[in-house]
Scaffold this active site. Structure first.
Site, PDB file in Angstrom:
ATOM      1  N   CYS B  78      88.698 -26.985 -32.399  1.00 49.25           N
ATOM      2  CA  CYS B  78      89.308 -26.234 -31.294  1.00 49.25           C
ATOM      3  C   CYS B  78      90.137 -27.149 -30.393  1.00 49.25           C
ATOM      4  O   CYS B  78      91.216 -27.570 -30.782  1.00 49.25           O
ATOM      5  CB  CYS B  78      88.238 -25.454 -30.545  1.00 49.25           C
ATOM      6  SG  CYS B  78      88.910 -24.170 -29.489  1.00 49.25           S
ATOM      7  N   ILE B 135      86.942 -19.122 -30.093  1.00 45.83           N
ATOM      8  CA  ILE B 135      86.829 -18.956 -28.643  1.00 45.83           C
ATOM      9  C   ILE B 135      88.091 -19.473 -27.969  1.00 45.83           C
ATOM     10  O   ILE B 135      88.369 -20.667 -28.020  1.00 45.83           O
ATOM     11  CB  ILE B 135      85.583 -19.699 -28.108  1.00 45.83           C
ATOM     12  CG1 ILE B 135      84.323 -19.070 -28.717  1.00 45.83           C
ATOM     13  CG2 ILE B 135      85.528 -19.644 -26.580  1.00 45.83           C
ATOM     14  CD1 ILE B 135      83.036 -19.748 -28.352  1.00 45.83           C
ATOM     15  N   HIS B 171      84.639 -22.919 -34.466  1.00 43.76           N
ATOM     16  CA  HIS B 171      83.523 -23.765 -34.021  1.00 43.76           C
ATOM     17  C   HIS B 171      82.344 -23.746 -34.996  1.00 43.76           C
ATOM     18  O   HIS B 171      81.371 -23.022 -34.754  1.00 43.76           O
ATOM     19  CB  HIS B 171      83.026 -23.292 -32.650  1.00 43.76           C
ATOM     20  CG  HIS B 171      83.997 -23.516 -31.549  1.00 43.76           C
ATOM     21  ND1 HIS B 171      84.203 -24.744 -30.972  1.00 43.76           N
ATOM     22  CD2 HIS B 171      84.834 -22.667 -30.912  1.00 43.76           C
ATOM     23  CE1 HIS B 171      85.112 -24.650 -30.021  1.00 43.76           C
ATOM     24  NE2 HIS B 171      85.525 -23.388 -29.968  1.00 43.76           N
ATOM     25  N   GLU B 173      80.105 -25.791 -35.172  1.00 45.67           N
ATOM     26  CA  GLU B 173      78.921 -26.306 -34.470  1.00 45.67           C
ATOM     27  C   GLU B 173      78.161 -25.209 -33.731  1.00 45.67           C
ATOM     28  O   GLU B 173      77.042 -25.411 -33.294  1.00 45.67           O
ATOM     29  CB  GLU B 173      79.342 -27.426 -33.496  1.00 45.67           C
ATOM     30  CG  GLU B 173      80.074 -26.987 -32.227  1.00 45.67           C
ATOM     31  CD  GLU B 173      81.572 -26.707 -32.427  1.00 45.67           C
ATOM     32  OE1 GLU B 173      82.009 -26.628 -33.594  1.00 45.67           O
ATOM     33  OE2 GLU B 173      82.283 -26.548 -31.411  1.00 45.67           O
TER      34      GLU B 173
END
Lengths: 294, 190
Positions: B78, B135, B171, B173
């Site tokens: 990101c 996001i 993402h 993670e």
């Protein structure tokens, strides 16, 4: 409606803000100063808490013009505040495309019993708390981020410390409770037992925990980070000081490097006057913002 | 030392750290160039790219990260992708230009436009699906001819690599799927 995917996105954004500083701003110029100083987000307000406190009267959601003007000039997330329980203000803020809504005790509460049902919204919410029970009730209502309240607009860190210590020590206590003790603990906290179980498992809140209310210096920011805050909100502390640009940068530095005291010492040099602070005892009980919220 | 560095100036560095720990790797939260030099690879996490860029410069990590990339792998997610890109189109964010991609910041809109959707992942010969958490995500709008696309969302390339540099617009993670992190760990041979 609880939606796991929505919640992942909401908490996800809060995760992205970690280790940063969220600054209160009232004009596009201030928003630019904040962004240039390295803020991770700005809170778009009509009046900062210190002025709300000084001017009195009913404090409401900001004028959409203020929010939109700020959205136009920065690329970092823009947050805005709605009154406690005022879900219509929250609906308006969502329509304006704000990135995070703060259901905030800094504004005059609209509902003395209920907070906004935050599950109904696509935009994430942050809510204040003074203790663990309050934090878990807000999470139960769908908050994706918690901030300890402190006393907004006071320039005095003592309440922020009190609230953070209260939350952290209660979390520690829960981690050593036996499973059979959790239901009774939930009852005492006035919070759902599932969330109490999660706190025991994680050893922390199930959503990011930030700190707000009274941060005015780089050392204040370091203090709150060391006490367990994952990010700090700085409200009046920056734009009520004599050199906002310099102070904003210094607080950002101190937050990222909250354990590097040489660096914080350097960042604290020659910042000019901090905002004038208030002794909490001088603030009449009914004018204390932290006690708003249930 | 075989520790993987996670740039910890700002953002969701903890989530990357947890993911790597889950895979049994040692990690180090990196805030100085000395710490950087003790690592075998680096992850630049999600966060705010304007903030990250400023803090990297302030912490004297801008050029050291660039030099690091000549010898060791870097993975950016990101905001990390934006920092590593050649250019952020229509934005004044300065980038390191370590991978020949052009990106648009917040390409999908504000937080209300953030979404989770399935991504097609092609790592080596294995094709699989992955939970893509986007996001306020950037979009890769052009790839240099030497950049290898590794994942797609519809027609958009959302993960790519070139040499030591690996980037993802989403993402990994924030999911429980360790595939992408395993892939990066293999890249650094740990």
């Amino acid at each position: 409606m609880k939606d796991a995917k929505d919640m992942k996105l909401k908490i996800g954004l809060a995760e992205m803000l970690k280790g940063g500083v969220i600054m209160d701003v009232t004009t596009p110029d201030q928003a630019k100063i904040a962004e240039d100083a390295g803020a991770v987000a700005v809170m778009a307000l009509e009046r900062i808490p210190a002025d709300i406190r000084a001017q009195g009267g009913v404090a409401r959601m900001s004028d959409p013009t203020v929010i939109q003007a700020i959205q136009k000039v920065v690329s970092i997330p823009v947050m805005a505040k709605c009154r406690i329980g005022h879900f219509a203000e929250a609906q308006v803020l969502q329509a304006l495309g704000v990135d995070f809504i703060d259901e905030s005790e800094v504004l005059t509460p609209a509902d003395e019993t209920y907070h906004v049902n935050k599950w109904e919204f696509k935009v994430p919410f942050v809510c204040g708390c003074r203790d663990l029970g309050e934090a878990l009730r807000r999470i139960a209502e769908g908050a994706a981020m918690i901030r300890t309240k402190g006393e907004a607009g006071s320039g005095n860190i003592v309440e922020a410390v009190r609230h953070m210590r209260t939350v952290q020590s209660h979390i520690k206590k829960i981690t050593i409770l036996g499973d059979e003790e959790l239901v009774n603990e939930a009852k005492k906290l006035g919070a759902p037992v599932e969330l109490v179980r999660e706190v025991k498992k994680l050893g922390k809140l199930p959503v990011p925990n930030f700190s707000a209310g009274g941060i005015a210096t780089p050392a204040d920011a370091s203090l709150m980070m060391q006490l367990g805050a994952e990010t700090v909100f700085v409200g009046s502390g920056i734009f009520k000081s004599s050199d906002p640009e310099k102070r904003a940068k210094a607080i950002v530095s101190a937050t990222t490097n909250f354990l590097d005291f040489d660096l914080i010492a350097k960042a604290s040099e020659g910042l000019g006057d901090a905002m004038p602070g208030l002794d909490i005892a001088e603030i009449p009980e009914e004018q204390r913002m932290a006690t708003r919220g249930w | 030392m075989t520790q993987i560095g996670i740039l910890a100036l700002q953002g969701d560095f903890e989530k990357h750290s947890q993911m790597m720990a889950l895979l049994g790797h040692q990690t180090l939260l990196v805030r100085t160039k000395e710490q950087l030099h003790s690592c075998v690879g680096l992850i630049i996490p999600g966060g705010e790219s304007t903030t990250l860029t400023k803090l990297m410069k302030k912490h004297d990590l801008w050029n050291p990260v660039r030099q690091f990339s000549m010898k060791k792998p870097i993975f950016g997610t990101c905001a990390g992708l934006i920092v590593l890109a050649k250019k952020a189109v229509g934005n004044n964010v300065e980038t390191l230009g370590l991978i020949d991609i052009q990106v648009i910041r917040n390409a999908y809109g504000r937080q209300v436009d953030s979404f989770i959707d399935t991504v097609t992942l092609k790592l080596g010969r294995d094709e699989s699906t992955f939970e893509g958490v986007f996001i306020r995500a950037p979009k890769i709008v052009s790839l240099g001819s030497d950049v290898v696309p590794l994942a797609w969302h519809g027609d958009d390339v959302v993960m790519a690599e070139k040499g030591n540099i690996l980037v993802a617009a989403f993402h990994p993670e924030l999911t429980s799927d360790t595939k992408v992190h395993e892939y990066f760990a293999k890249k650094i041979h740990v």
